[in-house]
Scaffold this motif. Structure first.
Motif, PDB file in Angstrom:
ATOM      1  N   LYS A  69       3.662   2.611  -6.867  1.00  0.00           N
ATOM      2  CA  LYS A  69       4.198   1.709  -5.846  1.00  0.00           C
ATOM      3  C   LYS A  69       3.416   1.841  -4.544  1.00  0.00           C
ATOM      4  CE  LYS A  69       8.943   1.205  -7.522  1.00  0.00           C
ATOM      5  NZ  LYS A  69      10.385   1.396  -7.211  1.00  0.00           N
ATOM      6  N   LEU A  70       3.113   3.078  -4.178  1.00  0.00           N
ATOM      7  CA  LEU A  70       2.336   3.293  -2.962  1.00  0.00           C
ATOM      8  C   LEU A  70       0.924   2.740  -3.117  1.00  0.00           C
ATOM      9  CD1 LEU A  70       3.381   6.919  -1.910  1.00  0.00           C
ATOM     10  CD2 LEU A  70       3.972   4.773  -0.789  1.00  0.00           C
ATOM     11  N   LYS A  71       0.371   2.884  -4.314  1.00  0.00           N
ATOM     12  CA  LYS A  71      -0.971   2.372  -4.573  1.00  0.00           C
ATOM     13  C   LYS A  71      -1.003   0.852  -4.425  1.00  0.00           C
ATOM     14  CE  LYS A  71      -4.742   2.683  -7.902  1.00  0.00           C
ATOM     15  NZ  LYS A  71      -5.164   3.236  -9.215  1.00  0.00           N
ATOM     16  N   LEU A  72       0.029   0.185  -4.949  1.00  0.00           N
ATOM     17  CA  LEU A  72       0.127  -1.268  -4.831  1.00  0.00           C
ATOM     18  C   LEU A  72       0.217  -1.680  -3.370  1.00  0.00           C
ATOM     19  CD1 LEU A  72       0.454  -4.093  -6.048  1.00  0.00           C
ATOM     20  CD2 LEU A  72       2.910  -3.633  -6.232  1.00  0.00           C
ATOM     21  N   ARG A  97      -0.826  -0.008  -0.746  1.00  0.00           N
ATOM     22  CA  ARG A  97      -2.120   0.253  -0.122  1.00  0.00           C
ATOM     23  C   ARG A  97      -3.113  -0.859  -0.439  1.00  0.00           C
ATOM     24  NH1 ARG A  97      -3.640   5.096   2.158  1.00  0.00           N
ATOM     25  NH2 ARG A  97      -5.819   4.610   1.665  1.00  0.00           N
ATOM     26  N   ASN A  98      -3.096  -1.306  -1.675  1.00  0.00           N
ATOM     27  CA  ASN A  98      -4.022  -2.365  -2.071  1.00  0.00           C
ATOM     28  C   ASN A  98      -3.759  -3.659  -1.308  1.00  0.00           C
ATOM     29  OD1 ASN A  98      -5.392  -0.737  -3.871  1.00  0.00           O
ATOM     30  ND2 ASN A  98      -4.204  -1.404  -5.656  1.00  0.00           N
ATOM     31  N   ILE A  99      -2.471  -3.951  -1.098  1.00  0.00           N
ATOM     32  CA  ILE A  99      -2.112  -5.154  -0.333  1.00  0.00           C
ATOM     33  C   ILE A  99      -2.578  -5.020   1.119  1.00  0.00           C
ATOM     34  CG2 ILE A  99      -0.188  -6.504   0.582  1.00  0.00           C
ATOM     35  CD1 ILE A  99       1.326  -5.806  -2.026  1.00  0.00           C
ATOM     36  N   LYS A 100      -2.297  -3.866   1.715  1.00  0.00           N
ATOM     37  CA  LYS A 100      -2.697  -3.632   3.106  1.00  0.00           C
ATOM     38  C   LYS A 100      -4.222  -3.675   3.246  1.00  0.00           C
ATOM     39  CE  LYS A 100       1.217  -0.842   4.718  1.00  0.00           C
ATOM     40  NZ  LYS A 100       1.628   0.480   5.266  1.00  0.00           N
ATOM     41  N   ARG A 101      -4.919  -3.101   2.267  1.00  0.00           N
ATOM     42  CA  ARG A 101      -6.383  -3.088   2.303  1.00  0.00           C
ATOM     43  C   ARG A 101      -6.939  -4.508   2.215  1.00  0.00           C
ATOM     44  NH1 ARG A 101      -7.039   0.057  -1.565  1.00  0.00           N
ATOM     45  NH2 ARG A 101      -7.323   1.997  -0.404  1.00  0.00           N
ATOM     46  N   SER A 102      -6.344  -5.313   1.363  1.00  0.00           N
ATOM     47  CA  SER A 102      -6.798  -6.696   1.207  1.00  0.00           C
ATOM     48  C   SER A 102      -6.610  -7.493   2.491  1.00  0.00           C
ATOM     49  CB  SER A 102      -6.058  -7.373   0.052  1.00  0.00           C
ATOM     50  OG  SER A 102      -6.367  -6.757  -1.181  1.00  0.00           O
ATOM     51  N   VAL A 103      -5.459  -7.327   3.118  1.00  0.00           N
ATOM     52  CA  VAL A 103      -5.180  -8.025   4.377  1.00  0.00           C
ATOM     53  C   VAL A 103      -6.168  -7.590   5.456  1.00  0.00           C
ATOM     54  CG1 VAL A 103      -3.501  -8.306   6.246  1.00  0.00           C
ATOM     55  CG2 VAL A 103      -2.738  -8.395   3.860  1.00  0.00           C
ATOM     56  N   TYR A 104      -6.407  -6.281   5.524  1.00  0.00           N
ATOM     57  CA  TYR A 104      -7.338  -5.743   6.519  1.00  0.00           C
ATOM     58  C   TYR A 104      -8.738  -6.308   6.306  1.00  0.00           C
ATOM     59  CZ  TYR A 104     -10.203  -2.409   9.106  1.00  0.00           C
ATOM     60  OH  TYR A 104     -11.117  -1.836   9.964  1.00  0.00           O
ATOM     61  N   ARG A 105      -9.189  -6.369   5.056  1.00  0.00           N
ATOM     62  CA  ARG A 105     -10.536  -6.857   4.767  1.00  0.00           C
ATOM     63  C   ARG A 105     -10.692  -8.345   5.083  1.00  0.00           C
ATOM     64  NH1 ARG A 105     -12.129  -3.503  -0.800  1.00  0.00           N
ATOM     65  NH2 ARG A 105     -12.449  -1.501   0.271  1.00  0.00           N
ATOM     66  N   ILE A 106      -9.626  -9.101   4.905  1.00  0.00           N
ATOM     67  CA  ILE A 106      -9.661 -10.524   5.282  1.00  0.00           C
ATOM     68  C   ILE A 106      -9.841 -10.653   6.794  1.00  0.00           C
ATOM     69  CG2 ILE A 106      -8.260 -12.620   5.454  1.00  0.00           C
ATOM     70  CD1 ILE A 106      -7.045 -11.823   2.710  1.00  0.00           C
ATOM     71  N   LYS A 107      -9.131  -9.822   7.535  1.00  0.00           N
ATOM     72  CA  LYS A 107      -9.255  -9.838   8.996  1.00  0.00           C
ATOM     73  C   LYS A 107     -10.671  -9.460   9.432  1.00  0.00           C
ATOM     74  CE  LYS A 107      -4.405  -8.684  10.002  1.00  0.00           C
ATOM     75  NZ  LYS A 107      -3.488  -7.654  10.559  1.00  0.00           N
TER      76      LYS A 107
END
Length: 251
Positions: free
Chosen positions: A224-227, A229-239
C-alpha cells in the motif's frame, strides 16, 4: 588518449561496507583512461543527527516540494557527490569525471564518448553518461560521427557517471549548502542550480546495481505504501516536466 583537457581526474565514489563493489572499483580504475582517485562515500547509516541537521533543510527550498522524506542513504549519496565537487574545486581541475561504484565501463565505446565530452565540457559544464536509454526526444547540441551531445528536458535522473567542469562544481557547491531532495532530482532543477545537464547518446557505461549487491539507497515498503509512493512520484515528475519545459523557454 588525446584529451582536449590537460587537468582532469576521475573520482570513483565507493561505499566501503559494500564489499561486492570493490571489484567494480578495480575494474573502473583499470578501464578509465585518466588518473583515478577513490572517494570513500559518506555512509548514511553512520551519520550523526548533528551532521544531518547541518545539511538537510527542515523546510522546502525549491518548488515543487519533494514529496518524500530523504532517507539516510540519499543524504549520504548527496554528501558524497558534494565531496567530489569539492575535490574538483580544491584541486583546481578543469573537470572531474565522477563515477559511482556499481557500473561497468565498456572502453571501446566509453573512450570515444569521453573524448567527445572533453571537447564540449568547457562550454556545457555538466555532461552525463547515462546507463539507460534516453527515451524522450532531446535536442541535439553537437555531433561527431555517430556521437551526439543531447539536451534532454527534463534532466535525466541518476548520477552513475558524469563529467563536471570546475565552474559547475563551484556553482553546485554554492547551491547545495542545504538540501531538500536527492542529488539527481536537485540537478533536474537547472533554473535554480544555474547548471543545465547534457548527456551523450552512447555512454559506454552500464548499470550493475544488482550484481554489486543491490541499491544502498532504497527502502522497503509495504504494497500500500509502495502504491502511494508511486502515485506521489508520478505527480512530482509531471510537475518537474512542466516546470522544466516552461523554464527552458525562459533561459
Amino acid at each position: 588518449m588525446n584529451s582536449e583537457l590537460s587537468n582532469i581526474k576521475c573520482f570513483i565514489i565507493h561505499l566501503q561496507r559494500a564489499k561486492k563493489r570493490k571489484k567494480f572499483v578495480k575494474d573502473i580504475v583499470n578501464k578509465v583512461p585518466i588518473i583515478s582517485e577513490i572517494i570513500y562515500a559518506v555512509d548514511g547509516s553512520l551519520l550523526s543527527e548533528k551532521k544531518i541537521k547541518s545539511i538537510l533543510s527542515n523546510k522546502k527550498i525549491y518548488n515543487p516540494k519533494y514529496p518524500f522524506k530523504l532517507n539516510s542513504g540519499e543524504i549520504g549519496c548527496f554528501l558524497s557527490h558534494r565531496e567530489a565537487w569539492r575535490r574538483i574545486v580544491d584541486q583546481k581541475l578543469e573537470a572531474g569525471l565522477i563515477i559511482e561504484d556499481d557500473v561497468r565501463v565498456n572502453p571501446s565505446i566509453f573512450n570515444k564518448s569521453l573524448n567527445f565530452t572533453f571537447k564540449n565540457i568547457e562550454k556545457y559544464k555538466y555532461i552525463q553518461f547515462q546507463v539507460r536509454e534516453i527515451k524522450r526526444k532531446s535536442t541535439i547540441i553537437q555531433t561527431e560521427n555517430e556521437l551526439e551531445l543531447l539536451y534532454p528536458v527534463p534532466t535525466q535522473l541518476r548520477t552513475s557517471a558524469q563529467l563536471v567542469s570546475f565552474e559547475a562544481a563551484v556553482e553546485l557547491l554554492n547551491k547545495t549548502k542545504k538540501i531538500d531532495r536527492p542529488v539527481d532530482t536537485t540537478l533536474q532543477m537547472f533554473w535554480e542550480t544555474k547548471i543545465k545537464c547534457y548527456c551523450v547518446n552512447k555512454s559506454g557505461i552500464s548499470d550493475h546495481t544488482l550484481e554489486a549487491g543491490g541499491s544502498t539507497l532504497a527502502q522497503k515498503n509495504h504494497s500500500k505504501l509502495k502504491l502511494l509512493r508511486n502515485i506521489k512520484r508520478s505527480v512530482y515528475r509531471i510537475k518537474i516536466l512542466y516546470l522544466s519545459k516552461f523554464q527552458n523557454k525562459k533561459i
